[in-house]
Motif scaffolding. Structure first.
Motif, PDB file in Angstrom:
ATOM      1  N   SER A  22      -5.628   1.555 -17.406  1.00  0.00           N
ATOM      2  CA  SER A  22      -4.676   2.671 -17.459  1.00  0.00           C
ATOM      3  C   SER A  22      -5.111   3.678 -18.507  1.00  0.00           C
ATOM      4  O   SER A  22      -5.642   3.321 -19.555  1.00  0.00           O
ATOM      5  CB  SER A  22      -3.281   2.139 -17.804  1.00  0.00           C
ATOM      6  OG  SER A  22      -2.359   3.203 -17.829  1.00  0.00           O
ATOM      7  N   MET A  57      -4.557  -0.288 -10.995  1.00  0.00           N
ATOM      8  CA  MET A  57      -4.367   0.996 -11.678  1.00  0.00           C
ATOM      9  C   MET A  57      -3.077   1.644 -11.196  1.00  0.00           C
ATOM     10  O   MET A  57      -2.487   1.213 -10.199  1.00  0.00           O
ATOM     11  CB  MET A  57      -5.526   1.959 -11.351  1.00  0.00           C
ATOM     12  CG  MET A  57      -6.893   1.475 -11.733  1.00  0.00           C
ATOM     13  SD  MET A  57      -8.130   2.771 -11.440  1.00  0.00           S
ATOM     14  CE  MET A  57      -7.541   4.020 -12.581  1.00  0.00           C
ATOM     15  N   ALA A  58      -2.687   2.713 -11.879  1.00  0.00           N
ATOM     16  CA  ALA A  58      -1.598   3.543 -11.367  1.00  0.00           C
ATOM     17  C   ALA A  58      -2.026   4.117 -10.013  1.00  0.00           C
ATOM     18  O   ALA A  58      -3.202   4.425  -9.803  1.00  0.00           O
ATOM     19  CB  ALA A  58      -1.295   4.673 -12.345  1.00  0.00           C
ATOM     20  N   ALA A 102       0.299   6.328 -15.047  1.00  0.00           N
ATOM     21  CA  ALA A 102      -0.217   5.343 -16.008  1.00  0.00           C
ATOM     22  C   ALA A 102       0.575   4.050 -15.873  1.00  0.00           C
ATOM     23  O   ALA A 102       1.686   4.036 -15.339  1.00  0.00           O
ATOM     24  CB  ALA A 102      -0.110   5.888 -17.426  1.00  0.00           C
TER      25      ALA A 102
END
Ligand SMILES: [Zn+2]
Length: 439
Positions: free
Chosen positions: A12, A69-70, A375
């Motif tokens: 992130s 991940m985001a 994030a």
């Protein structure tokens, strides 16, 4: 929603690697855990540290080998062009007339819009994209169809009705007044409903009269929370046409500026052929220049100059997007890979950490949505993508030589990866896409 968890290699971003330096730009947990509750991230950290404090029977989606991940963010895309993508042989103005305008007329039928919206959103999810800034067509029903489908999936989406009152077939024209009225009604119905946001959407200055651009400015003045999205200086013939249509204004950017369309919630697709004065106005107003590499190459528009966009005299806020159907891929991985090539042709670079910042937190900041998405952080919304750098034989083969190196793994993903590398996509904590298991 009950408590659940996602385990994997978490990556992130905290900040822009260009500003903060690569080491300070991101957090990485080699065996991390995200605890999710009510659509949000409740806790994040090393699995070994968090697991002892959690219920024994906590459901855990285990992606220990993969990157989590985001979710990706695509800040410029036309849902109405999913059957225009891959149309042969034309530059912008002919491409619009021969292909885009033909397909867009079909969206007068709400059933067509509903079918296209369902396909489009599912395709976004297959590619790990959880938020986008979306152009609908001139038909209000096309916007209704889109928001109904997006709201049903609980996706955080920005969308708006095209404003076009000239330069297109009669079936695609509104008027300054009807465009204003329909946009007002759509804002009242959808802005802030669940995770939906509205964008006032004049297609570009070629297809809107002065009266319509004035109405767009009025809408922005009346609704501070909405966005503005349009195209700016994509193609040289387009810029010449704007010069003929608005001879009283010195530049293309000056036209939009005159009608109050610049600002920190304003997204300008392309921004390729700009002079320094235009860059200064965009910079000072906080407007966003959206780089769409696959579209710019496919339609032959030109090369986005990122170094110039970073010129300290007038730095531009930038974003990275697909622009399907001028763009040729829904994948933000492919888009990052093509951005790398566009910059290479100009002696510029796109480091892998920079690229993954761009398509997550960078795009979230460009959309002023980083308090919600972009994030992995406690309190943030649980929109996630799970990535498999071994998704194809060629990727797995290449990865034999880069094991343990995060930046190289990211570069393999953006150079060779696409929807096949997306193992799962989560929206507000719910897994809405599950890819094939390949490793
Ligand atoms: Zn576009």
């Amino acid at each position: 929603m009950s408590l659940k968890a996602v385990r994997g290699r978490l990556l992130s971003f905290r900040d822009d690697p260009y500003v903060a330096g690569e080491a300070e730009s991101h957090d990485y947990w080699a065996d991390g855990l995200l605890v999710l509750e009510d659509g949000k991230i409740k806790q994040i950290g090393e699995a070994a540290a968090l697991l002892p404090g959690l219920p024994q029977d906590l459901p855990i989606d285990d992606y220990r080998e993969h990157l989590v991940m985001a979710g990706f963010i695509d800040p410029h895309i036309h849902y109405s062009q999913s059957q225009v993508i891959a149309s042969y042989g034309a530059q912008l103005l002919d491409w619009l007339e021969n292909y885009a305008f033909v397909e867009e007329q079909k969206f007068a039928d709400p059933a067509h819009g509903a079918r296209m919206a369902a396909f489009f959103l599912d395709e976004c999810l297959r590619n790990g994209t959880t938020t986008a800034a979306v152009y609908c067509t001139v038909h209000a029903v096309s916007v209704e169809a889109f928001f109904e489908a997006s709201h049903a999936r609980n996706m955080r989406m920005i969308a708006g009705k095209l404003l076009m009152d000239r330069g297109a077939p009669a079936g695609l024209l509104d008027s300054a007044q009807s465009g204003y009225d329909q946009s007002s009604a759509l804002i009242a119905a959808w802005q802030g409903r669940g995770r939906q946001h509205y964008a006032v959407t004049p297609r570009f200055a070629v297809t809107s009269s002065a009266a319509q651009l004035e109405a767009a400015g009025a809408l922005l003045g009346e609704h501070r929370e909405v966005y503005l999205q349009t195209h700016l200086s994509e193609n040289e013939r387009e810029a010449e046409a704007v010069g003929r249509l608005f001879p009283e204004h010195e530049t293309y950017t000056a036209v939009y500026d005159h009608f109050g369309l610049l600002g920190p919630h304003s997204l300008f697709g392309h921004c390729i052929h700009l002079d320094d004065g235009e860059r200064a106005r965009l910079s000072h107003s906080g407007s966003v220049a959206v780089f769409c590499p696959t579209s710019n190459m496919f339609i032959g528009s030109g090369l986005f100059d990122r170094r110039r966009a970073r010129d300290e005299r007038f730095p531009l806020r930038t974003a990275l997007a697909t622009d399907v159907g001028g763009g040729t891929s829904y994948s933000m991985l492919r888009t990052a890979g093509e951005a790398y090539k566009v910059l290479q042709l100009q002696g510029q670079n796109l480091a892998p950490l920079q690229a993954f910042y761009d398509i997550t937190l960078g795009n979230a900041r460009a959309l002023d949505l980083d308090r919600h998405i972009g994030a992995l952080k406690a309190g943030g919304e649980a929109d996630l993508v799970v990535l498999d750098a071994h998704a194809t034989p060629a990727m797995a083969h290449r990865m034999e030589t880069v094991e343990g190196d995060l930046a190289q793994e990211l570069f393999v993903l953006m150079t060779l990866g696409d929807d096949r590398a997306v193992r799962a996509t989560y929206v507000a904590g719910e897994r809405l896409h599950k890819g094939a298991q390949t490793s």
